[in-house]
Design an enzyme around this catalytic site. Structure first.
Site, PDB file in Angstrom:
ATOM      1  N   ASP A  37      -6.914  48.325 -14.322  1.00  0.00           N
ATOM      2  CA  ASP A  37      -7.296  46.918 -14.196  1.00  0.00           C
ATOM      3  C   ASP A  37      -6.185  46.309 -13.355  1.00  0.00           C
ATOM      4  O   ASP A  37      -5.067  46.115 -13.845  1.00  0.00           O
ATOM      5  CB  ASP A  37      -7.354  46.248 -15.572  1.00  0.00           C
ATOM      6  N   HIS A  38      -6.476  46.042 -12.084  1.00  0.00           N
ATOM      7  CA  HIS A  38      -5.353  45.724 -11.193  1.00  0.00           C
ATOM      8  C   HIS A  38      -4.642  44.422 -11.561  1.00  0.00           C
ATOM      9  O   HIS A  38      -3.491  44.218 -11.198  1.00  0.00           O
ATOM     10  CB  HIS A  38      -5.776  45.757  -9.712  1.00  0.00           C
TER      11      HIS A  38
ATOM     12  N   HIS B  68     -10.456  41.532 -16.188  1.00  0.00           N
ATOM     13  CA  HIS B  68      -9.250  40.772 -15.860  1.00  0.00           C
ATOM     14  C   HIS B  68      -8.984  39.592 -16.815  1.00  0.00           C
ATOM     15  O   HIS B  68      -7.881  39.431 -17.326  1.00  0.00           O
ATOM     16  CB  HIS B  68      -9.327  40.223 -14.434  1.00  0.00           C
TER      17      HIS B  68
HETATM   18  O1  LIG Z   1     -11.669  43.182  -9.343  1.00  0.00           O
HETATM   19  C1  LIG Z   1     -11.957  42.289  -8.582  1.00  0.00           C
HETATM   20  O2  LIG Z   1     -10.994  41.427  -8.217  1.00  0.00           O
HETATM   21  C2  LIG Z   1     -11.125  40.646  -7.027  1.00  0.00           C
HETATM   22  C3  LIG Z   1     -10.092  39.517  -7.147  1.00  0.00           C
HETATM   23  O3  LIG Z   1      -8.815  40.107  -7.186  1.00  0.00           O
HETATM   24  P1  LIG Z   1      -7.529  39.309  -6.660  1.00  0.00           P
HETATM   25  O4  LIG Z   1      -6.417  40.259  -6.885  1.00  0.00           O
HETATM   26  O5  LIG Z   1      -7.805  38.977  -5.208  1.00  0.00           O
HETATM   27  O6  LIG Z   1      -7.437  38.066  -7.485  1.00  0.00           O
HETATM   28  C4  LIG Z   1     -12.517  40.086  -6.873  1.00  0.00           C
HETATM   29  O7  LIG Z   1     -12.653  39.468  -5.597  1.00  0.00           O
HETATM   30  C5  LIG Z   1     -13.524  41.204  -6.974  1.00  0.00           C
HETATM   31  O8  LIG Z   1     -14.842  40.664  -6.930  1.00  0.00           O
HETATM   32  C6  LIG Z   1     -13.342  41.979  -8.264  1.00  0.00           C
HETATM   33  O9  LIG Z   1     -14.144  43.149  -8.208  1.00  0.00           O
END
Ligand SMILES: O=C1O[C@H](COP(=O)(O)O)[C@@H](O)[C@H](O)[C@H]1O
Ligand SMILES: NC(=O)C1=CN([C@@H]2O[C@H](COP(=O)(O)OP(=O)(O)OC[C@H]3O[C@@H](n4cnc5c(N)ncnc54)[C@H](OP(=O)(O)O)[C@@H]3O)[C@@H](O)[C@H]2O)C=CC1
Length: 502
Positions: free
Chosen positions: A184-185, A247
Protein backbone atom coordinates in the site's frame (compact mmCIF):
# COMPACT_ATOMS: atom_id res chain seq x y z
CA UNK A 1 19.22 2.68 7.50
CA UNK A 2 21.39 -0.16 6.26
CA UNK A 3 24.31 0.73 4.08
CA UNK A 4 24.99 -0.85 0.72
CA UNK A 5 27.45 -3.24 2.29
CA UNK A 6 24.97 -4.45 4.92
CA UNK A 7 22.29 -5.47 2.44
CA UNK A 8 22.51 -9.01 1.17
CA UNK A 9 23.04 -9.68 -2.55
CA UNK A 10 19.68 -9.38 -4.24
CA UNK A 11 18.06 -10.07 -7.58
CA UNK A 12 14.84 -8.17 -8.18
CA UNK A 13 12.61 -9.76 -10.80
CA UNK A 14 9.95 -7.35 -12.06
CA UNK A 15 7.01 -9.18 -13.64
CA UNK A 16 5.26 -6.71 -15.96
CA UNK A 17 8.46 -4.72 -16.37
CA UNK A 18 7.21 -3.15 -19.61
CA UNK A 19 4.22 -1.58 -17.84
CA UNK A 20 3.35 1.81 -16.43
CA UNK A 21 4.12 1.05 -12.79
CA UNK A 22 7.64 -0.16 -13.51
CA UNK A 23 8.25 2.80 -15.81
CA UNK A 24 6.85 5.61 -13.66
CA UNK A 25 7.47 4.36 -10.13
CA UNK A 26 9.60 1.28 -9.60
CA UNK A 27 12.63 1.90 -11.75
CA UNK A 28 12.89 5.65 -10.96
CA UNK A 29 12.74 4.70 -7.25
CA UNK A 30 15.47 2.06 -7.72
CA UNK A 31 17.64 4.50 -9.63
CA UNK A 32 17.32 7.10 -6.84
CA UNK A 33 18.21 4.43 -4.26
CA UNK A 34 21.23 3.56 -6.39
CA UNK A 35 22.37 7.19 -6.50
CA UNK A 36 21.97 7.36 -2.71
CA UNK A 37 24.11 4.20 -2.31
CA UNK A 38 21.18 2.38 -0.75
CA UNK A 39 21.10 -0.69 -2.99
CA UNK A 40 23.08 -3.83 -2.16
CA UNK A 41 26.52 -3.99 -3.71
CA UNK A 42 25.46 -7.10 -5.65
CA UNK A 43 22.15 -6.04 -7.09
CA UNK A 44 20.53 -7.14 -10.36
CA UNK A 45 17.20 -6.35 -11.99
CA UNK A 46 15.56 -8.84 -14.33
CA UNK A 47 12.52 -7.46 -16.16
CA UNK A 48 9.91 -9.76 -17.68
CA UNK A 49 6.94 -8.98 -19.91
CA UNK A 50 5.36 -10.34 -23.09
CA UNK A 51 6.81 -8.09 -25.74
CA UNK A 52 9.99 -9.17 -27.55
CA UNK A 53 12.78 -6.62 -27.10
CA UNK A 54 16.49 -6.71 -26.36
CA UNK A 55 18.18 -5.47 -23.21
CA UNK A 56 19.27 -2.19 -24.79
CA UNK A 57 15.78 -1.26 -26.01
CA UNK A 58 14.37 -2.10 -22.59
CA UNK A 59 17.02 -0.04 -20.81
CA UNK A 60 16.47 3.01 -22.96
CA UNK A 61 12.69 2.78 -22.37
CA UNK A 62 13.38 2.69 -18.62
CA UNK A 63 15.74 5.64 -18.88
CA UNK A 64 12.96 7.78 -20.34
CA UNK A 65 10.88 6.90 -17.28
CA UNK A 66 13.73 7.80 -14.95
CA UNK A 67 14.27 11.11 -16.74
CA UNK A 68 10.61 11.99 -16.37
CA UNK A 69 9.87 10.70 -12.87
CA UNK A 70 13.03 10.47 -10.76
CA UNK A 71 12.99 13.01 -7.93
CA UNK A 72 16.49 13.97 -9.06
CA UNK A 73 15.42 14.89 -12.58
CA UNK A 74 17.21 13.84 -15.73
CA UNK A 75 19.81 11.07 -15.38
CA UNK A 76 23.48 11.73 -16.10
CA UNK A 77 25.20 9.36 -18.59
CA UNK A 78 27.83 7.84 -16.33
CA UNK A 79 25.71 6.75 -13.34
CA UNK A 80 22.88 5.68 -15.64
CA UNK A 81 25.27 3.37 -17.55
CA UNK A 82 26.53 1.83 -14.32
CA UNK A 83 22.96 1.30 -13.11
CA UNK A 84 21.69 0.03 -16.48
CA UNK A 85 24.46 -2.59 -16.61
CA UNK A 86 22.60 -4.39 -13.83
CA UNK A 87 19.37 -4.61 -15.84
CA UNK A 88 18.35 -7.33 -18.27
CA UNK A 89 15.10 -8.29 -19.98
CA UNK A 90 13.29 -11.56 -20.72
CA UNK A 91 10.22 -12.01 -22.90
CA UNK A 92 7.87 -14.58 -21.39
CA UNK A 93 4.10 -14.97 -21.33
CA UNK A 94 3.02 -16.24 -17.89
CA UNK A 95 -0.12 -17.78 -19.31
CA UNK A 96 1.85 -20.25 -21.49
CA UNK A 97 2.47 -23.77 -20.11
CA UNK A 98 6.26 -23.54 -20.56
CA UNK A 99 6.47 -20.05 -18.99
CA UNK A 100 9.39 -19.46 -16.65
CA UNK A 101 12.03 -21.50 -18.47
CA UNK A 102 14.07 -18.41 -19.38
CA UNK A 103 13.69 -16.96 -15.91
CA UNK A 104 14.76 -20.22 -14.28
CA UNK A 105 17.93 -20.25 -16.37
CA UNK A 106 18.70 -16.60 -15.66
CA UNK A 107 18.31 -17.11 -11.92
CA UNK A 108 20.59 -20.13 -12.06
CA UNK A 109 23.27 -18.04 -13.79
CA UNK A 110 22.91 -15.37 -11.12
CA UNK A 111 23.26 -18.01 -8.39
CA UNK A 112 26.73 -18.86 -9.61
CA UNK A 113 29.40 -17.18 -7.55
CA UNK A 114 30.13 -16.83 -3.89
CA UNK A 115 26.69 -16.35 -2.39
CA UNK A 116 23.21 -17.10 -3.73
CA UNK A 117 21.38 -13.76 -3.93
CA UNK A 118 18.05 -13.18 -2.23
CA UNK A 119 15.22 -13.18 -4.75
CA UNK A 120 12.44 -10.63 -4.84
CA UNK A 121 9.60 -11.22 -7.31
CA UNK A 122 7.68 -8.00 -7.84
CA UNK A 123 4.32 -8.75 -9.47
CA UNK A 124 3.61 -5.49 -11.36
CA UNK A 125 1.02 -7.20 -13.53
CA UNK A 126 -2.74 -6.95 -14.06
CA UNK A 127 -4.57 -8.64 -11.14
CA UNK A 128 -5.98 -11.35 -13.41
CA UNK A 129 -2.45 -12.68 -13.94
CA UNK A 130 -1.50 -13.08 -10.28
CA UNK A 131 -2.50 -16.70 -10.11
CA UNK A 132 -0.59 -17.62 -13.29
CA UNK A 133 2.56 -15.76 -12.23
CA UNK A 134 2.57 -17.04 -8.65
CA UNK A 135 1.74 -20.54 -9.90
CA UNK A 136 4.70 -20.42 -12.25
CA UNK A 137 7.04 -19.48 -9.39
CA UNK A 138 5.73 -22.35 -7.32
CA UNK A 139 5.82 -24.89 -10.15
CA UNK A 140 9.44 -24.10 -10.90
CA UNK A 141 10.40 -23.79 -7.24
CA UNK A 142 11.91 -20.34 -7.82
CA UNK A 143 10.63 -18.75 -4.61
CA UNK A 144 11.20 -21.61 -2.20
CA UNK A 145 13.59 -20.24 0.39
CA UNK A 146 11.33 -18.74 3.08
CA UNK A 147 14.15 -16.67 4.53
CA UNK A 148 15.56 -15.25 1.33
CA UNK A 149 12.87 -15.28 -1.33
CA UNK A 150 10.01 -12.74 -1.29
CA UNK A 151 7.05 -11.88 -3.42
CA UNK A 152 5.58 -8.37 -3.71
CA UNK A 153 1.91 -8.05 -4.59
CA UNK A 154 0.44 -4.80 -5.88
CA UNK A 155 -3.02 -3.45 -5.33
CA UNK A 156 -5.84 -4.09 -5.96
CA UNK A 157 -5.75 -7.05 -3.59
CA UNK A 158 -9.05 -8.61 -4.61
CA UNK A 159 -12.18 -6.66 -5.44
CA UNK A 160 -14.21 -7.66 -2.39
CA UNK A 161 -13.90 -9.71 0.77
CA UNK A 162 -14.48 -13.06 -0.93
CA UNK A 163 -11.94 -12.52 -3.71
CA UNK A 164 -9.36 -11.15 -1.23
CA UNK A 165 -9.84 -14.26 0.94
CA UNK A 166 -9.47 -16.51 -2.10
CA UNK A 167 -6.29 -14.70 -3.12
CA UNK A 168 -4.88 -14.95 0.41
CA UNK A 169 -5.69 -18.67 0.45
CA UNK A 170 -4.02 -19.17 -2.92
CA UNK A 171 -0.86 -17.29 -1.97
CA UNK A 172 -0.88 -19.02 1.41
CA UNK A 173 -0.73 -22.40 -0.30
CA UNK A 174 2.30 -21.35 -2.33
CA UNK A 175 4.33 -19.17 0.06
CA UNK A 176 4.60 -18.54 3.79
CA UNK A 177 3.04 -15.29 4.99
CA UNK A 178 6.41 -13.76 5.88
CA UNK A 179 7.41 -14.02 2.21
CA UNK A 180 4.41 -12.02 1.00
CA UNK A 181 4.67 -8.22 0.83
CA UNK A 182 1.31 -6.61 -0.01
CA UNK A 183 1.99 -3.05 -1.04
CA UNK A 184 0.00 0.00 0.00
CA UNK A 185 2.16 2.83 -1.25
CA UNK A 186 0.62 5.34 1.17
CA UNK A 187 2.38 3.53 4.00
CA UNK A 188 5.70 4.37 2.36
CA UNK A 189 5.00 8.10 2.37
CA UNK A 190 7.18 10.01 4.83
CA UNK A 191 4.35 11.91 6.47
CA UNK A 192 2.20 8.82 6.85
CA UNK A 193 5.06 7.14 8.72
CA UNK A 194 5.51 10.33 10.67
CA UNK A 195 2.09 9.79 12.24
CA UNK A 196 3.75 6.99 14.25
CA UNK A 197 6.69 9.18 15.24
CA UNK A 198 4.44 12.08 16.12
CA UNK A 199 2.12 10.01 18.28
CA UNK A 200 4.57 7.67 19.98
CA UNK A 201 7.82 9.62 20.24
CA UNK A 202 6.22 12.63 21.94
CA UNK A 203 4.62 12.66 25.37
CA UNK A 204 2.77 15.88 24.58
CA UNK A 205 -0.16 14.56 22.57
CA UNK A 206 -0.80 10.99 23.70
CA UNK A 207 -2.64 12.01 26.92
CA UNK A 208 -5.19 13.98 24.90
CA UNK A 209 -5.44 11.51 22.00
CA UNK A 210 -8.84 10.14 22.95
CA UNK A 211 -12.58 10.72 23.18
CA UNK A 212 -12.27 13.05 26.18
CA UNK A 213 -10.42 15.67 24.15
CA UNK A 214 -11.00 14.88 20.49
CA UNK A 215 -14.32 15.85 18.95
CA UNK A 216 -13.89 14.25 15.55
CA UNK A 217 -11.32 13.31 12.92
CA UNK A 218 -11.33 14.11 9.20
CA UNK A 219 -9.23 12.33 6.61
CA UNK A 220 -9.17 13.91 3.16
CA UNK A 221 -7.32 12.52 0.15
CA UNK A 222 -8.22 14.79 -2.75
CA UNK A 223 -6.89 14.53 -6.28
CA UNK A 224 -6.98 17.03 -9.09
CA UNK A 225 -6.36 14.45 -11.77
CA UNK A 226 -9.20 12.55 -13.37
CA UNK A 227 -9.09 8.88 -14.22
CA UNK A 228 -6.47 9.53 -16.94
CA UNK A 229 -5.65 6.42 -19.00
CA UNK A 230 -6.85 3.98 -16.34
CA UNK A 231 -10.56 3.99 -17.21
CA UNK A 232 -10.54 0.25 -17.91
CA UNK A 233 -9.34 -0.56 -14.40
CA UNK A 234 -11.25 2.23 -12.66
CA UNK A 235 -14.62 1.30 -14.14
CA UNK A 236 -14.42 -1.95 -12.18
CA UNK A 237 -12.99 -0.32 -9.07
CA UNK A 238 -14.39 3.11 -8.17
CA UNK A 239 -13.19 5.37 -5.38
CA UNK A 240 -14.20 3.14 -2.47
CA UNK A 241 -12.14 0.19 -3.71
CA UNK A 242 -9.36 2.25 -5.26
CA UNK A 243 -8.63 4.52 -2.29
CA UNK A 244 -10.77 3.98 0.82
CA UNK A 245 -10.36 0.21 1.32
CA UNK A 246 -6.60 0.62 1.35
CA UNK A 247 -5.00 4.05 1.70
CA UNK A 248 -7.60 5.89 3.78
CA UNK A 249 -8.25 2.99 6.14
CA UNK A 250 -4.52 2.53 6.66
CA UNK A 251 -4.17 6.20 7.59
CA UNK A 252 -7.13 5.84 9.94
CA UNK A 253 -5.40 2.87 11.61
CA UNK A 254 -2.24 4.88 12.25
CA UNK A 255 -4.24 7.73 13.77
CA UNK A 256 -6.40 5.47 15.94
CA UNK A 257 -4.16 2.55 16.95
CA UNK A 258 -2.97 1.85 20.48
CA UNK A 259 0.74 2.37 21.20
CA UNK A 260 2.72 -0.66 20.00
CA UNK A 261 5.06 -2.32 22.47
CA UNK A 262 7.82 -2.40 19.86
CA UNK A 263 8.36 -1.55 16.23
CA UNK A 264 8.24 -5.21 15.32
CA UNK A 265 6.26 -5.73 12.08
CA UNK A 266 3.65 -8.00 13.61
CA UNK A 267 3.23 -5.91 16.72
CA UNK A 268 2.49 -2.78 14.66
CA UNK A 269 0.21 -4.72 12.34
CA UNK A 270 -1.63 -6.33 15.27
CA UNK A 271 -2.40 -2.91 16.68
CA UNK A 272 -3.67 -1.73 13.30
CA UNK A 273 -5.87 -4.78 12.85
CA UNK A 274 -7.39 -4.10 16.29
CA UNK A 275 -8.61 -0.75 14.95
CA UNK A 276 -10.15 -2.28 11.84
CA UNK A 277 -11.89 -4.89 13.97
CA UNK A 278 -13.26 -2.21 16.26
CA UNK A 279 -14.87 -0.21 13.46
CA UNK A 280 -18.60 -0.58 13.95
CA UNK A 281 -19.98 -2.47 10.94
CA UNK A 282 -22.26 -0.36 8.77
CA UNK A 283 -25.67 -2.03 8.49
CA UNK A 284 -27.23 -2.07 4.98
CA UNK A 285 -30.06 0.21 6.12
CA UNK A 286 -27.49 2.75 7.41
CA UNK A 287 -25.50 3.02 4.19
CA UNK A 288 -27.43 6.02 2.88
CA UNK A 289 -26.79 7.88 6.17
CA UNK A 290 -23.13 6.99 6.61
CA UNK A 291 -21.78 6.85 3.05
CA UNK A 292 -21.85 9.19 0.07
CA UNK A 293 -20.76 8.56 -3.49
CA UNK A 294 -20.35 10.96 -6.38
CA UNK A 295 -19.11 11.21 -9.94
CA UNK A 296 -17.49 14.20 -11.60
CA UNK A 297 -19.02 15.98 -14.53
CA UNK A 298 -17.21 18.38 -16.84
CA UNK A 299 -15.58 21.37 -15.19
CA UNK A 300 -12.87 23.95 -15.21
CA UNK A 301 -9.42 24.45 -13.66
CA UNK A 302 -8.50 28.07 -14.22
CA UNK A 303 -8.90 28.62 -17.91
CA UNK A 304 -8.73 24.91 -18.79
CA UNK A 305 -11.90 22.91 -19.35
CA UNK A 306 -11.85 19.19 -18.47
CA UNK A 307 -14.33 16.49 -19.52
CA UNK A 308 -16.65 14.64 -17.19
CA UNK A 309 -15.85 11.07 -16.10
CA UNK A 310 -18.31 9.60 -18.59
CA UNK A 311 -16.32 11.16 -21.42
CA UNK A 312 -12.94 9.79 -20.30
CA UNK A 313 -11.21 7.07 -22.36
CA UNK A 314 -12.51 3.51 -21.74
CA UNK A 315 -15.39 4.76 -19.57
CA UNK A 316 -19.00 3.82 -20.36
CA UNK A 317 -21.29 6.67 -21.46
CA UNK A 318 -23.79 5.82 -18.69
CA UNK A 319 -21.20 4.74 -16.12
CA UNK A 320 -22.35 4.57 -12.50
CA UNK A 321 -18.83 4.17 -11.10
CA UNK A 322 -18.15 6.53 -8.21
CA UNK A 323 -15.16 8.87 -8.47
CA UNK A 324 -15.84 10.31 -5.02
CA UNK A 325 -16.57 8.53 -1.74
CA UNK A 326 -17.13 9.77 1.79
CA UNK A 327 -17.81 7.71 4.90
CA UNK A 328 -18.57 8.29 8.52
CA UNK A 329 -17.05 5.55 10.65
CA UNK A 330 -17.31 4.91 14.36
CA UNK A 331 -14.68 2.99 16.26
CA UNK A 332 -16.21 1.04 19.10
CA UNK A 333 -13.45 0.95 21.69
CA UNK A 334 -12.49 2.61 24.94
CA UNK A 335 -10.42 5.33 23.30
CA UNK A 336 -12.70 6.35 20.43
CA UNK A 337 -16.29 5.62 21.41
CA UNK A 338 -18.46 8.48 20.13
CA UNK A 339 -15.74 10.17 18.04
CA UNK A 340 -16.75 10.18 14.38
CA UNK A 341 -14.06 9.57 11.78
CA UNK A 342 -15.00 11.22 8.47
CA UNK A 343 -13.18 10.00 5.38
CA UNK A 344 -13.42 11.50 1.90
CA UNK A 345 -11.57 11.03 -1.34
CA UNK A 346 -12.23 11.93 -4.94
CA UNK A 347 -10.83 12.60 -8.34
CA UNK A 348 -11.08 15.96 -10.12
CA UNK A 349 -11.48 17.84 -6.86
CA UNK A 350 -10.39 21.39 -6.31
CA UNK A 351 -6.81 20.55 -5.26
CA UNK A 352 -4.36 17.70 -4.77
CA UNK A 353 -4.07 17.47 -1.03
CA UNK A 354 -4.01 14.69 1.54
CA UNK A 355 -4.38 15.53 5.18
CA UNK A 356 -5.66 14.34 8.52
CA UNK A 357 -7.39 16.88 10.75
CA UNK A 358 -7.86 16.13 14.43
CA UNK A 359 -10.49 18.52 15.76
CA UNK A 360 -10.47 18.99 19.54
CA UNK A 361 -13.35 19.66 21.89
CA UNK A 362 -13.83 23.21 23.19
CA UNK A 363 -12.18 24.17 26.47
CA UNK A 364 -14.63 23.14 29.23
CA UNK A 365 -15.18 26.68 30.41
CA UNK A 366 -14.70 30.00 28.63
CA UNK A 367 -14.16 32.79 31.16
CA UNK A 368 -14.09 35.52 28.48
CA UNK A 369 -16.85 37.98 27.66
CA UNK A 370 -19.07 36.84 24.77
CA UNK A 371 -17.52 39.35 22.34
CA UNK A 372 -14.05 37.97 23.02
CA UNK A 373 -14.98 34.56 21.73
CA UNK A 374 -16.52 35.71 18.47
CA UNK A 375 -13.51 34.60 16.47
CA UNK A 376 -13.22 31.35 18.41
CA UNK A 377 -12.43 28.16 16.51
CA UNK A 378 -11.76 24.72 17.96
CA UNK A 379 -8.16 23.64 18.35
CA UNK A 380 -7.14 21.47 15.50
CA UNK A 381 -4.10 19.56 14.50
CA UNK A 382 -3.57 18.99 10.82
CA UNK A 383 -1.16 16.33 9.61
CA UNK A 384 -0.33 17.26 6.04
CA UNK A 385 0.61 14.20 4.01
CA UNK A 386 1.02 15.98 0.70
CA UNK A 387 1.91 18.45 -0.65
CA UNK A 388 3.79 20.74 1.78
CA UNK A 389 4.35 17.84 4.18
CA UNK A 390 4.17 18.89 7.80
CA UNK A 391 2.02 19.43 10.87
CA UNK A 392 -0.03 22.51 11.70
CA UNK A 393 -1.57 23.17 15.11
CA UNK A 394 -4.28 25.76 15.27
CA UNK A 395 -4.53 27.47 18.64
CA UNK A 396 -6.48 30.35 20.09
CA UNK A 397 -4.57 33.51 20.95
CA UNK A 398 -5.39 36.99 22.10
CA UNK A 399 -5.63 39.30 19.13
CA UNK A 400 -3.27 42.24 19.46
CA UNK A 401 -5.05 45.38 20.67
CA UNK A 402 -6.60 46.97 23.70
CA UNK A 403 -9.72 44.79 23.64
CA UNK A 404 -9.62 41.15 24.72
CA UNK A 405 -10.55 39.35 21.54
CA UNK A 406 -9.67 35.79 20.59
CA UNK A 407 -8.32 34.80 17.20
CA UNK A 408 -6.89 31.68 15.59
CA UNK A 409 -3.18 31.30 14.89
CA UNK A 410 -1.17 28.42 13.44
CA UNK A 411 2.01 26.79 14.72
CA UNK A 412 3.64 25.06 11.80
CA UNK A 413 6.22 22.37 11.23
CA UNK A 414 7.22 21.96 7.60
CA UNK A 415 9.47 19.11 6.52
CA UNK A 416 10.91 21.24 3.74
CA UNK A 417 12.09 23.88 6.22
CA UNK A 418 13.05 21.64 9.13
CA UNK A 419 15.14 19.15 7.15
CA UNK A 420 17.24 19.64 4.09
CA UNK A 421 16.96 17.52 0.95
CA UNK A 422 13.97 15.84 -0.64
CA UNK A 423 12.47 12.91 1.26
CA UNK A 424 12.50 9.53 -0.51
CA UNK A 425 9.51 8.57 -2.62
CA UNK A 426 7.17 5.99 -1.10
CA UNK A 427 8.36 3.26 -3.47
CA UNK A 428 12.00 3.84 -2.47
CA UNK A 429 11.17 3.23 1.17
CA UNK A 430 9.03 0.20 0.40
CA UNK A 431 11.46 -1.44 -2.03
CA UNK A 432 14.25 -1.02 0.46
CA UNK A 433 12.09 -2.52 3.20
CA UNK A 434 11.45 -5.60 1.06
CA UNK A 435 15.20 -5.97 0.53
CA UNK A 436 15.75 -5.69 4.28
CA UNK A 437 12.93 -8.13 5.00
CA UNK A 438 10.98 -5.59 7.05
CA UNK A 439 7.23 -6.02 6.59
CA UNK A 440 6.07 -3.34 9.05
CA UNK A 441 4.77 -1.08 6.28
CA UNK A 442 3.10 -3.90 4.33
CA UNK A 443 -0.36 -5.37 4.66
CA UNK A 444 -0.80 -8.70 6.34
CA UNK A 445 -3.52 -11.06 5.05
CA UNK A 446 -5.87 -10.38 7.98
CA UNK A 447 -5.46 -6.60 7.61
CA UNK A 448 -6.56 -6.72 4.00
CA UNK A 449 -9.56 -8.86 4.84
CA UNK A 450 -10.62 -6.67 7.77
CA UNK A 451 -10.38 -3.60 5.56
CA UNK A 452 -12.62 -5.27 2.97
CA UNK A 453 -15.10 -6.11 5.75
CA UNK A 454 -15.36 -2.41 6.61
CA UNK A 455 -16.30 -1.31 3.09
CA UNK A 456 -18.22 -4.43 1.97
CA UNK A 457 -21.69 -3.42 3.22
CA UNK A 458 -21.37 -0.11 1.39
CA UNK A 459 -20.17 -1.78 -1.81
CA UNK A 460 -23.03 -4.25 -1.68
CA UNK A 461 -25.71 -1.61 -1.25
CA UNK A 462 -24.17 0.65 -3.89
CA UNK A 463 -24.05 -2.22 -6.34
CA UNK A 464 -27.67 -3.14 -5.71
CA UNK A 465 -29.03 0.39 -5.85
CA UNK A 466 -27.44 2.32 -8.73
CA UNK A 467 -27.22 6.10 -8.39
CA UNK A 468 -29.72 8.13 -10.37
CA UNK A 469 -28.09 11.55 -10.11
CA UNK A 470 -24.61 11.00 -11.63
CA UNK A 471 -22.67 13.10 -12.51
CA UNK A 472 -23.30 15.06 -9.34
CA UNK A 473 -20.24 17.23 -8.84
CA UNK A 474 -18.35 19.60 -11.06
CA UNK A 475 -14.70 18.89 -11.84
CA UNK A 476 -12.72 21.45 -9.87
CA UNK A 477 -15.16 21.53 -6.91
CA UNK A 478 -14.91 19.83 -3.50
CA UNK A 479 -17.31 17.01 -4.37
CA UNK A 480 -21.07 16.44 -4.15
CA UNK A 481 -23.28 18.43 -1.83
CA UNK A 482 -24.32 15.18 -0.16
CA UNK A 483 -20.83 14.94 1.34
CA UNK A 484 -21.36 18.26 3.11
CA UNK A 485 -24.69 17.04 4.41
CA UNK A 486 -23.12 13.79 5.68
CA UNK A 487 -20.89 15.68 8.07
CA UNK A 488 -23.32 18.54 8.75
CA UNK A 489 -25.75 16.10 10.40
CA UNK A 490 -23.51 16.17 13.46
CA UNK A 491 -22.91 19.91 13.32
CA UNK A 492 -19.52 19.49 11.67
CA UNK A 493 -18.16 20.76 8.37
CA UNK A 494 -15.25 19.72 6.17
CA UNK A 495 -12.20 21.82 6.91
CA UNK A 496 -11.00 23.40 3.71
CA UNK A 497 -7.37 22.40 3.24
CA UNK A 498 -4.85 25.21 2.93
CA UNK A 499 -3.98 24.81 -0.71
CA UNK A 500 -0.49 25.48 -1.97
CA UNK A 501 -0.10 25.07 -5.69
CA UNK A 502 2.10 22.13 -6.81
O1 LIG B 1 -3.38 3.89 -5.48
C1 LIG B 1 -3.73 4.89 -6.07
O2 LIG B 1 -3.21 6.07 -5.69
C2 LIG B 1 -3.22 7.19 -6.58
C3 LIG B 1 -2.95 8.42 -5.71
O3 LIG B 1 -1.67 8.28 -5.15
P1 LIG B 1 -0.80 9.56 -4.76
O4 LIG B 1 0.45 8.98 -4.21
O5 LIG B 1 -0.62 10.36 -6.04
O6 LIG B 1 -1.60 10.33 -3.76
C4 LIG B 1 -4.54 7.32 -7.31
O7 LIG B 1 -4.45 8.33 -8.31
C5 LIG B 1 -4.88 6.01 -7.98
O8 LIG B 1 -6.17 6.10 -8.57
C6 LIG B 1 -4.87 4.87 -6.98
O9 LIG B 1 -4.96 3.65 -7.68
N1 LIG C 1 0.38 2.18 -12.82
C1 LIG C 1 0.24 2.61 -11.59
O1 LIG C 1 0.46 3.77 -11.24
C2 LIG C 1 -0.23 1.66 -10.53
C3 LIG C 1 -0.40 0.31 -10.79
N2 LIG C 1 -0.76 -0.54 -9.79
C4 LIG C 1 -0.91 -1.97 -10.05
O2 LIG C 1 0.27 -2.51 -10.63
C5 LIG C 1 -0.03 -3.54 -11.54
C6 LIG C 1 0.55 -3.20 -12.90
O3 LIG C 1 0.00 -1.99 -13.35
P1 LIG C 1 0.51 -1.24 -14.64
O4 LIG C 1 1.99 -1.24 -14.73
O5 LIG C 1 -0.19 0.06 -14.64
O6 LIG C 1 -0.08 -2.15 -15.81
P2 LIG C 1 0.31 -2.12 -17.37
O7 LIG C 1 -0.89 -2.62 -18.08
O8 LIG C 1 0.86 -0.82 -17.76
O9 LIG C 1 1.48 -3.20 -17.50
C7 LIG C 1 1.24 -4.58 -17.38
C8 LIG C 1 2.52 -5.33 -17.65
O10 LIG C 1 2.22 -6.72 -17.54
C9 LIG C 1 2.72 -7.39 -18.68
N3 LIG C 1 1.87 -8.53 -19.02
C10 LIG C 1 0.55 -8.53 -19.30
N4 LIG C 1 0.13 -9.77 -19.60
C11 LIG C 1 1.22 -10.57 -19.52
C12 LIG C 1 1.45 -11.95 -19.71
N5 LIG C 1 0.46 -12.78 -20.03
N6 LIG C 1 2.69 -12.43 -19.54
C13 LIG C 1 3.71 -11.61 -19.22
N7 LIG C 1 3.56 -10.29 -19.00
C14 LIG C 1 2.33 -9.78 -19.15
C15 LIG C 1 2.67 -6.37 -19.80
O11 LIG C 1 3.57 -6.81 -20.79
P3 LIG C 1 3.92 -6.00 -22.11
O12 LIG C 1 4.69 -4.79 -21.62
O13 LIG C 1 4.77 -6.91 -22.88
O14 LIG C 1 2.61 -5.64 -22.71
C16 LIG C 1 3.10 -5.12 -19.04
O15 LIG C 1 4.50 -5.07 -18.97
C17 LIG C 1 -1.57 -3.64 -11.55
O16 LIG C 1 -1.94 -4.61 -10.60
C18 LIG C 1 -2.02 -2.28 -11.07
O17 LIG C 1 -3.27 -2.31 -10.46
C19 LIG C 1 -0.93 -0.10 -8.51
C20 LIG C 1 -0.79 1.22 -8.19
C21 LIG C 1 -0.44 2.22 -9.16
Amino acid sequence: MPTTAQLEPTVLVIFGAGGDLAWRKLVPALYDLYLDHRLPERFTIVGIARRQQDDETFRSHLRQGVDSFSRRGKSADEPWREFADRISYLAEDFTQPDAGALLGRRLQELDEGTERPNRIFYLAIPPGLLEAAAGMLQRLGLCRDCQRDRIVVEKPFGRDLDSARALNRLLGEMFVESQIYRIDHYLGKETVQNILAFRFANSLFEPIWNRRYIDHVQITVAEKVGVEERGGYYERAGALRDMVQNHLLQILCLVAMEPPVSFDADEVRNKKVDVLRAIRPIRPEEVHQLAVRGQYGAGQYGAGAVPGYRNEPAVAGESVTETFAALKLNIGNWRWQGVPFYLRTGKRLSAKVSEVSIVFRPAPHQPFPAAAAEGWQPNRLVIRIQPEEGIVTRIQVKQPGTRFLLGAADMQFRYREAFRGTPPEAYETLLLDVMRGDATLFMRADQVECAWSVVSPVLEVWETVPPTDFPDYRAGSWGPEAADLLIAKEGHSWLQPVVTEE
